[in-house]
Design a protein around this motif. Structure first.
Motif, PDB file in Angstrom:
ATOM      1  N   GLY A 200       1.491  -1.278  -0.093  1.00  0.00           N
ATOM      2  CA  GLY A 200       0.160  -0.072  -0.507  1.00  0.00           C
ATOM      3  C   GLY A 200       0.787   1.423  -0.330  1.00  0.00           C
ATOM      4  O   GLY A 200      -0.051   2.150  -0.859  1.00  0.00           O
ATOM      5  N   GLY A 201       1.795   1.323   0.939  1.00  0.00           N
ATOM      6  CA  GLY A 201       2.710   2.747   0.516  1.00  0.00           C
ATOM      7  C   GLY A 201       3.264   2.935  -1.002  1.00  0.00           C
ATOM      8  O   GLY A 201       3.520   4.250  -1.096  1.00  0.00           O
ATOM      9  N   ALA A 202       2.840   1.818  -2.263  1.00  0.00           N
ATOM     10  CA  ALA A 202       2.439   2.980  -3.332  1.00  0.00           C
ATOM     11  C   ALA A 202       2.157   4.421  -3.719  1.00  0.00           C
ATOM     12  O   ALA A 202       2.052   4.901  -4.636  1.00  0.00           O
ATOM     13  CB  ALA A 202       2.252   1.704  -4.682  1.00  0.00           C
ATOM     14  N   THR A 203       0.455   4.015  -2.961  1.00  0.00           N
ATOM     15  CA  THR A 203      -0.104   5.197  -2.756  1.00  0.00           C
ATOM     16  C   THR A 203       0.873   6.514  -2.530  1.00  0.00           C
ATOM     17  O   THR A 203       0.623   7.632  -2.991  1.00  0.00           O
ATOM     18  CB  THR A 203      -1.306   5.529  -1.592  1.00  0.00           C
ATOM     19  N   ALA A 204       2.143   6.876  -2.043  1.00  0.00           N
ATOM     20  CA  ALA A 204       2.813   7.419  -1.638  1.00  0.00           C
ATOM     21  C   ALA A 204       3.444   7.827  -2.534  1.00  0.00           C
ATOM     22  O   ALA A 204       4.012   9.853  -2.741  1.00  0.00           O
ATOM     23  CB  ALA A 204       4.131   7.401  -0.221  1.00  0.00           C
ATOM     24  N   VAL A 205       3.915   7.498  -3.891  1.00  0.00           N
ATOM     25  CA  VAL A 205       3.979   7.877  -5.032  1.00  0.00           C
ATOM     26  C   VAL A 205       3.075   8.396  -6.009  1.00  0.00           C
ATOM     27  O   VAL A 205       3.398   8.724  -6.924  1.00  0.00           O
ATOM     28  CB  VAL A 205       5.639   7.516  -5.693  1.00  0.00           C
ATOM     29  N   GLY A 206       1.524   8.067  -5.973  1.00  0.00           N
ATOM     30  CA  GLY A 206       0.890   8.407  -6.873  1.00  0.00           C
ATOM     31  C   GLY A 206       0.263   7.343  -7.356  1.00  0.00           C
ATOM     32  O   GLY A 206      -0.690   7.210  -8.704  1.00  0.00           O
ATOM     33  N   CYS A 207       0.435   6.027  -7.162  1.00  0.00           N
ATOM     34  CA  CYS A 207       0.287   4.683  -8.308  1.00  0.00           C
ATOM     35  C   CYS A 207      -1.716   4.736  -7.110  1.00  0.00           C
ATOM     36  O   CYS A 207      -1.562   5.140  -5.858  1.00  0.00           O
ATOM     37  CB  CYS A 207       0.616   3.864  -7.716  1.00  0.00           C
ATOM     38  N   SER A 208      -2.180   3.997  -7.968  1.00  0.00           N
ATOM     39  CA  SER A 208      -3.501   3.424  -6.661  1.00  0.00           C
ATOM     40  C   SER A 208      -2.714   1.577  -6.606  1.00  0.00           C
ATOM     41  O   SER A 208      -2.234   1.623  -6.612  1.00  0.00           O
ATOM     42  CB  SER A 208      -4.403   2.370  -8.508  1.00  0.00           C
ATOM     43  N   PHE A 209      -3.973   1.820  -5.556  1.00  0.00           N
ATOM     44  CA  PHE A 209      -3.816   0.057  -5.199  1.00  0.00           C
ATOM     45  C   PHE A 209      -4.440  -0.597  -4.569  1.00  0.00           C
ATOM     46  O   PHE A 209      -5.629  -0.504  -4.545  1.00  0.00           O
ATOM     47  CB  PHE A 209      -3.023   0.663  -3.865  1.00  0.00           C
ATOM     48  N   LEU A 210      -4.392  -1.827  -4.846  1.00  0.00           N
ATOM     49  CA  LEU A 210      -5.062  -2.912  -4.943  1.00  0.00           C
ATOM     50  C   LEU A 210      -4.866  -3.818  -4.004  1.00  0.00           C
ATOM     51  O   LEU A 210      -4.095  -4.745  -4.230  1.00  0.00           O
ATOM     52  CB  LEU A 210      -5.544  -3.555  -6.087  1.00  0.00           C
ATOM     53  N   PRO A 211      -6.077  -4.580  -3.442  1.00  0.00           N
ATOM     54  CA  PRO A 211      -5.135  -5.228  -2.027  1.00  0.00           C
ATOM     55  C   PRO A 211      -6.012  -6.967  -2.109  1.00  0.00           C
ATOM     56  O   PRO A 211      -7.087  -6.797  -2.594  1.00  0.00           O
ATOM     57  CB  PRO A 211      -5.313  -4.578  -0.555  1.00  0.00           C
ATOM     58  N   VAL A 212      -5.100  -7.587  -1.839  1.00  0.00           N
ATOM     59  CA  VAL A 212      -5.538  -8.671  -2.267  1.00  0.00           C
ATOM     60  C   VAL A 212      -5.740 -10.087  -1.067  1.00  0.00           C
ATOM     61  O   VAL A 212      -4.466  -9.020   0.251  1.00  0.00           O
ATOM     62  CB  VAL A 212      -5.121  -9.894  -3.337  1.00  0.00           C
ATOM     63  N   ASP A 213      -6.372 -10.715  -1.010  1.00  0.00           N
ATOM     64  CA  ASP A 213      -6.400 -11.442   0.523  1.00  0.00           C
ATOM     65  C   ASP A 213      -4.865 -12.535   0.399  1.00  0.00           C
ATOM     66  O   ASP A 213      -4.590 -13.509  -0.411  1.00  0.00           O
ATOM     67  CB  ASP A 213      -7.116 -12.232   0.957  1.00  0.00           C
ATOM     68  N   HIS A 214      -3.563 -12.696   1.792  1.00  0.00           N
ATOM     69  CA  HIS A 214      -2.884 -13.758   2.032  1.00  0.00           C
ATOM     70  C   HIS A 214      -3.780 -14.820   2.406  1.00  0.00           C
ATOM     71  O   HIS A 214      -3.574 -15.222   3.456  1.00  0.00           O
ATOM     72  CB  HIS A 214      -1.759 -13.416   2.023  1.00  0.00           C
ATOM     73  N   LEU A 215      -4.072 -15.733   1.112  1.00  0.00           N
ATOM     74  CA  LEU A 215      -5.122 -16.947   1.181  1.00  0.00           C
ATOM     75  C   LEU A 215      -4.283 -18.077   0.586  1.00  0.00           C
ATOM     76  O   LEU A 215      -3.101 -17.709  -0.444  1.00  0.00           O
ATOM     77  CB  LEU A 215      -6.326 -16.985   1.418  1.00  0.00           C
ATOM     78  N   PRO A 216      -4.794 -19.312   1.002  1.00  0.00           N
ATOM     79  CA  PRO A 216      -4.334 -20.146   0.280  1.00  0.00           C
ATOM     80  C   PRO A 216      -5.088 -20.575  -0.756  1.00  0.00           C
ATOM     81  O   PRO A 216      -5.556 -19.998  -1.082  1.00  0.00           O
ATOM     82  CB  PRO A 216      -4.419 -22.270   1.056  1.00  0.00           C
ATOM     83  N   VAL A 217      -3.604 -20.813  -1.843  1.00  0.00           N
ATOM     84  CA  VAL A 217      -4.003 -21.065  -3.442  1.00  0.00           C
ATOM     85  C   VAL A 217      -6.521 -21.592  -3.662  1.00  0.00           C
ATOM     86  O   VAL A 217      -6.818 -20.993  -4.534  1.00  0.00           O
ATOM     87  CB  VAL A 217      -3.286 -21.699  -4.604  1.00  0.00           C
ATOM     88  N   ASP A 218      -6.354 -22.569  -2.986  1.00  0.00           N
ATOM     89  CA  ASP A 218      -7.813 -23.247  -3.142  1.00  0.00           C
ATOM     90  C   ASP A 218      -8.194 -22.608  -1.926  1.00  0.00           C
ATOM     91  O   ASP A 218      -9.767 -22.654  -2.625  1.00  0.00           O
ATOM     92  CB  ASP A 218      -7.710 -25.213  -2.356  1.00  0.00           C
ATOM     93  N   ARG A 219      -8.175 -21.547  -1.304  1.00  0.00           N
ATOM     94  CA  ARG A 219      -8.866 -20.742  -0.783  1.00  0.00           C
ATOM     95  C   ARG A 219      -9.186 -19.299  -1.531  1.00  0.00           C
ATOM     96  O   ARG A 219      -9.671 -18.712  -0.645  1.00  0.00           O
ATOM     97  CB  ARG A 219      -8.790 -20.561   0.406  1.00  0.00           C
ATOM     98  N   ARG A 220      -8.846 -18.021  -2.954  1.00  0.00           N
ATOM     99  CA  ARG A 220      -8.727 -17.923  -3.623  1.00  0.00           C
ATOM    100  C   ARG A 220      -9.022 -18.172  -5.214  1.00  0.00           C
ATOM    101  O   ARG A 220      -7.516 -17.578  -5.712  1.00  0.00           O
ATOM    102  CB  ARG A 220      -7.616 -17.009  -3.010  1.00  0.00           C
ATOM    103  N   PRO A 221      -9.615 -18.136  -5.709  1.00  0.00           N
ATOM    104  CA  PRO A 221      -9.883 -18.902  -7.271  1.00  0.00           C
ATOM    105  C   PRO A 221      -9.540 -17.959  -8.025  1.00  0.00           C
ATOM    106  O   PRO A 221      -9.851 -18.255  -8.829  1.00  0.00           O
ATOM    107  CB  PRO A 221     -10.904 -19.301  -7.401  1.00  0.00           C
TER     108      PRO A 221
END
Length: 232
Positions: A200-221
């Motif tokens: 999320g620190g990317a926003t400090a230079v003007g980027c947009s930010f999209l968070p995703v969940d840190h989950l096992p692969v079978d729980r985030r298809p």
């Protein structure tokens, strides 16, 4: 709003996920020719996970005082990274001393990593649209061979790895550098990552930010597919 022309993806927990601690330990035991009792494997794997010894896995429940300084700068130098994670591993007694290095080496192999189910699809679709794609990772080793082995490197224009620059996210200088390598103004770049502080620190230079969940692969298809809706 400026149109998005480039996307920076975090590596671990965003595009790919590290194997379980038990799978990791079993692979290192096999590679080193070391035998352990089945119950002890399960107990040791759980202890290694609590210790935070698996790169890309859980953070330590408690950071030993003698490793606290390394923890803060672990991704700025390959030697720091190895020393930190093998040091965390050594908090857990294992039958052979060479196992700690074997574990670290395993974590750098393509076999230890699994792409999220939608990673290839999302990268391919962005690539076809002419979107510039980068991987921006806090890491202590070269992840390019892992991307290549999983068929993802073909879609990636640039890789900016913290240890190669002596900087780690959320340092704004690393995001600015990545945007320059993409050849884009930060306002035209979307950062995608699972760490709301580091990525999320990317926003400090003007980027947009999209968070995703840190989950096992079978729980985030389909956790990466919202990127396609944000990018024209």
């Amino acid at each position: 709003m400026t149109a998005i022309e480039g996307v920076l993806f975090d590596f671990s927990g965003t595009l790919l996920r590290i194997e379980s601690a038990e799978s990791w330990l079993r692979a290192a035991l096999t590679a080193s020719g070391t035998a352990m009792d089945e119950a002890e494997i399960v107990r040791s794997a759980a202890a290694l996970e609590r210790a935070g010894a698996l790169p890309g896995g859980s953070s330590p429940v408690e950071i030993p005082a003698d490793l606290a300084g390394l923890w803060e700068i672990r991704d700025r130098d390959a030697r720091h990274h190895r020393a930190l994670f093998t040091g965390l591993g050594r908090q857990v007694p294992l039958p052979e001393p060479e196992l700690y290095d074997a574990l670290y080496e395993r974590s750098r192999t393509a076999e230890a990593w699994q792409p999220y189910p939608d990673a290839a699809e999302v990268l391919a679709r962005l690539h076809r649209r002419g979107i510039r794609i980068g991987v921006l990772s806090n890491i202590g080793w070269d992840l390019r061979p892992v991307l290549r082995a999983h068929g993802l490197e073909r879609y990636v224009d640039i890789c900016v790895l913290s240890y190669e620059h002596g900087l780690q996210k959320p340092d704004p200088r690393l995001f600015a550098l990545a945007c320059r390598e993409l050849g884009l103004d930060p306002a035209a770049v979307l950062m995608v990552g699972d760490d709301r502080t580091a990525d999320g620190g990317a926003t400090a230079v003007g980027c947009s930010f999209l968070p995703v969940d840190h989950l096992p692969v079978d729980r985030r298809p389909a956790g990466l597919r919202p990127v396609l809706d944000l990018v024209g």
